[in-house]
Design a protein around this motif. Structure first.
Motif, short mmCIF file in Angstrom:
data_model
loop_
_atom_site.label_atom_id
_atom_site.label_comp_id
_atom_site.label_asym_id
_atom_site.label_seq_id
_atom_site.Cartn_x
_atom_site.Cartn_y
_atom_site.Cartn_z
N LYS A 116 -11.19 17.53 1.58
CA LYS A 116 -12.48 18.17 1.34
C LYS A 116 -12.39 19.07 0.11
O LYS A 116 -11.31 19.47 -0.31
CB LYS A 116 -12.89 19.02 2.56
CG LYS A 116 -13.01 18.23 3.86
CD LYS A 116 -13.33 19.16 5.01
CE LYS A 116 -13.41 18.38 6.33
NZ LYS A 116 -13.70 19.28 7.48
N ARG A 119 -13.57 25.78 -0.48
CA ARG A 119 -14.72 26.70 -0.31
C ARG A 119 -15.10 27.33 -1.65
O ARG A 119 -16.27 27.57 -1.93
CB ARG A 119 -14.36 27.80 0.68
CG ARG A 119 -14.34 27.38 2.12
CD ARG A 119 -15.74 27.10 2.62
NE ARG A 119 -15.97 25.67 2.80
CZ ARG A 119 -17.14 25.12 3.01
NH1 ARG A 119 -18.22 25.85 3.02
NH2 ARG A 119 -17.26 23.84 3.17
N LEU A 122 -17.24 24.82 -3.53
CA LEU A 122 -18.54 24.62 -2.89
C LEU A 122 -19.44 25.84 -3.02
O LEU A 122 -20.67 25.72 -2.98
CB LEU A 122 -18.35 24.26 -1.40
CG LEU A 122 -17.67 22.91 -1.13
CD1 LEU A 122 -17.42 22.73 0.36
CD2 LEU A 122 -18.52 21.76 -1.66
N ARG A 152 -17.91 15.80 -8.36
CA ARG A 152 -16.66 16.15 -7.68
C ARG A 152 -15.52 16.30 -8.69
O ARG A 152 -14.72 17.24 -8.59
CB ARG A 152 -16.33 15.06 -6.65
CG ARG A 152 -15.01 15.24 -5.92
CD ARG A 152 -15.00 16.44 -4.97
NE ARG A 152 -13.73 16.57 -4.29
CZ ARG A 152 -13.51 16.22 -3.02
NH1 ARG A 152 -14.50 15.72 -2.30
NH2 ARG A 152 -12.33 16.38 -2.47
N ALA A 157 -21.83 21.73 -9.05
CA ALA A 157 -22.91 21.43 -8.11
C ALA A 157 -23.78 20.33 -8.73
O ALA A 157 -24.00 20.31 -9.94
CB ALA A 157 -23.74 22.68 -7.83
N ASN A 190 -19.33 18.94 2.68
CA ASN A 190 -17.93 19.33 2.49
C ASN A 190 -17.29 18.70 1.26
O ASN A 190 -16.09 18.89 1.03
CB ASN A 190 -17.10 18.94 3.72
CG ASN A 190 -17.48 19.76 4.94
OD1 ASN A 190 -17.76 20.95 4.85
ND2 ASN A 190 -17.49 19.11 6.10
N ARG A 193 -21.46 20.22 -3.61
CA ARG A 193 -22.64 21.05 -3.35
C ARG A 193 -23.85 20.39 -4.00
O ARG A 193 -23.86 20.10 -5.20
CB ARG A 193 -22.43 22.45 -3.93
CG ARG A 193 -23.58 23.41 -3.63
CD ARG A 193 -23.16 24.85 -3.90
NE ARG A 193 -24.30 25.73 -3.88
CZ ARG A 193 -24.83 26.33 -4.94
NH1 ARG A 193 -24.28 26.11 -6.14
NH2 ARG A 193 -25.86 27.12 -4.85
#
Length: 538
Positions: A116, A119, A122, A152, A157, A190, A193
């Motif tokens: 994933k 954080r 994201l 990614r 985002a 995950n 964003r």
């Protein structure tokens, strides 16, 4: 002059109308044509006022209705052809025929276990990727998949993709008109964003537009050329992503591609609902074959091929191509006959007929294909209209498209938007028992991959390059032709096949996105294979 065949049609009369009529009114309606003797009139009056008579009559109609598979209170009982729901048709379609037998999936199941996003990535609100996608619905879908992958790679985002209006289809649909936006965001929560629009901090930022993305760019190339610009300006704008990202990516990015294509990109609920209804109507009398016919005028113009209907129609295509040379997509130095023999042209109706005939006849008692197979054909109105389809409809009368199956008004919200109509076709084709495209193209490839991911459902891939010389050979007997076609397609029925270098993982999901007992590891997270109306389509 011959008498035209009459078709009976029934309507339902609500009970409150029946109750409002007195027995004398009913008697007048039933007996107005003839004079009735007083004694007979008295007997009829007693009969019509007897509650037991009416109970018996209701029971009788109900019993007959069930026997005829008649639904008296349907919204429009006369809207669909009698032929479509013929009570005798079910006996024609042999559901146990070898033709409907599905290929051996070799135990392959979806497995999408990959890391994933952190954080920190994201939650980052400094870098945003904007993309403009173009083309038809399936072309847009492919570009959305790659847009997620690029986001990614760049740890940015992704702003919901903007759809460019295509000059051929003139469709002004936006992302949420075709796909379920909330589902798209949730499934990828995950991984990347997703935001609906740029935040206020970046609205006034002039995005850096990059127009020099090469074909099949690697992740390293994307990082080295875009990361610095994105960090400096905060917003990067990309256009024309078609085939811009390499087909050969690291395993985690390949799995992300599959997750976007088969799980995140679910159709809008209204499209999904109608597509599933049409599927149910096709399957109401047993299994069915879905054909994707690419025979519209723009296909013949863009591919440099000819429809073969008549000299007049061929001249119309040639003239249009001379007037709009920019529409010819590739290999402009090849003649029509060279393209044809190279397998670059769609099958025309005559060729499709012979190909489908092979699969829908008993095939020298080898496959036992049903004679009265039901066929759903997807695509726009073919160039030449109904005349172009005559070779197919003559051989296969149970031949329907979405216009034939839909009730009055059901297609109206979608009819003026080509992308939405294509999405409806996609749903029915993906859910069919057997699927065969007349031409590869984006939709054929997308459905092939989706059917593989859903359990390797039977998909017939015409081997046009090797098949066409036999179509053109007038000296082949029917048995010789059938044997040749059988040999050519014995390994082209949807069986699992490993993705080769340079091929799209969303068309060939094995081995990156699917594994079996010989390839799976105990640490992998298995995702249960789901039908189209539970993943991409739902």
């Amino acid at each position: 002059m011959g008498l035209s065949k009459k078709h009976q049609c029934y309507i339902a009369v609500p009970s409150h109308i029946i109750n409002s009529l007195s027995s004398s009114h009913l008697q007048n309606m039933l007996l107005s044509e003839k004079k009735i003797s007083p004694s007979l009139s008295l007997k009829l009056k007693l009969l019509l006022t007897n509650p037991r008579f009416w109970i018996f009559l209701v029971f009788l109609f109900g019993f007959v209705g069930m026997w005829l598979d008649f639904v008296p209170f349907s919204q429009n009982p006369c809207s669909i052809s009698h032929e479509l729901f013929s009570v005798n048709e079910k006996s024609i379609v042999n559901e146990k025929s070898e033709f409907w037998k599905q290929p051996d999936g070799l135990g392959y199941r979806p497995c999408l276990d990959f890391s994933k996003a952190s954080r920190e990535i994201l939650n980052d609100k400094t870098r945003y990727l904007m993309v403009v996608v173009s083309g038809g619905m399936n072309q847009q879908r492919n570009q959305i998949v790659d847009a997620v992958v690029i986001a990614r790679i760049l740890e940015a985002a992704l702003v919901v993709p903007i759809f460019q209006v295509n000059p051929i289809w003139a469709d002004e649909s936006e992302f949420s008109d075709i796909f379920d936006l909330d589902h798209f965001k949730n499934v990828l929560g995950n991984d990347v964003r997703i935001v609906s629009s740029l935040p206020s901090t970046h609205v006034m930022t002039r995005p850096v537009e990059e127009k020099r993305t090469p074909l099949h760019a690697s992740p390293e190339w994307i990082r080295s050329h875009y990361t610095r610009k994105l960090r400096r300006d905060g917003v990067l704008l990309l256009r024309g992503l078609d085939s811009r990202v390499s087909e050969d990516l690291p395993s985690n990015l390949q799995k992300l591609r599959c997750k976007v294509a088969f799980h995140a990109l679910r159709f809008n609920p209204s499209i999904l609902e109608l597509g599933n209804k049409l599927t149910e109507r096709m399957r109401s009398k047993g299994p069915f074959l879905a054909l994707h016919l690419r025979m519209e005028k723009d296909v013949w113009v863009r591919t440099g091929c000819l429809p073969g209907l008549s000299h007049e129609y061929d001249e119309m295509i040639n003239n249009e191509r001379k007037r709009r040379p920019d529409l010819l997509t590739s290999r402009s130095n090849m003649t029509y006959h060279e393209r044809k023999l190279a397998g670059l042209c769609p099958l025309n109706a005559l060729e499709v007929t012979r190909q489908v005939l092979y699969f829908l006849r008993k095939l020298i008692k080898a496959l036992g294909a049903p004679k009265g197979a039901r066929i759903y054909w997807a695509g726009g109105i073919p160039f030449g209209g109904k005349e172009a389809l005559q070779p197919l409809t003559k051989e296969f009368p149970h031949f329907y498209n979405k216009e034939d199956l839909a009730l009055p008004g059901e297609l109206e919200p979608f009819s003026k938007k080509a992308s939405l109509m294509a999405a409806i076709d996609y749903i029915v084709c993906e859910n069919s028992d057997v699927f065969m495209p007349s031409h590869g193209g984006n939709m054929g490839h997308a459905i092939q991959g989706h059917r593989a991911y859903a359990g390797h459902k039977k998909t017939i891939t015409p081997n046009k390059r090797q098949m066409l010389p036999h179509f053109l050979n007038p000296y082949l007997s029917e048995s010789e032709f059938n044997k040749i076609i059988l040999d050519l397609h014995k390994d082209s029925l949807g069986q699992p096949g490993l993705r080769k270098t340079g091929r799209d993982v969303t068309k060939y999901p094995v081995p990156e996105c699917m594994c079996n007992s010989t390839t799976i590891h105990s640490s992998m997270q298995l995702i249960r294979p789901q039908a189209a109306n539970q993943t991409f389509l739902q």
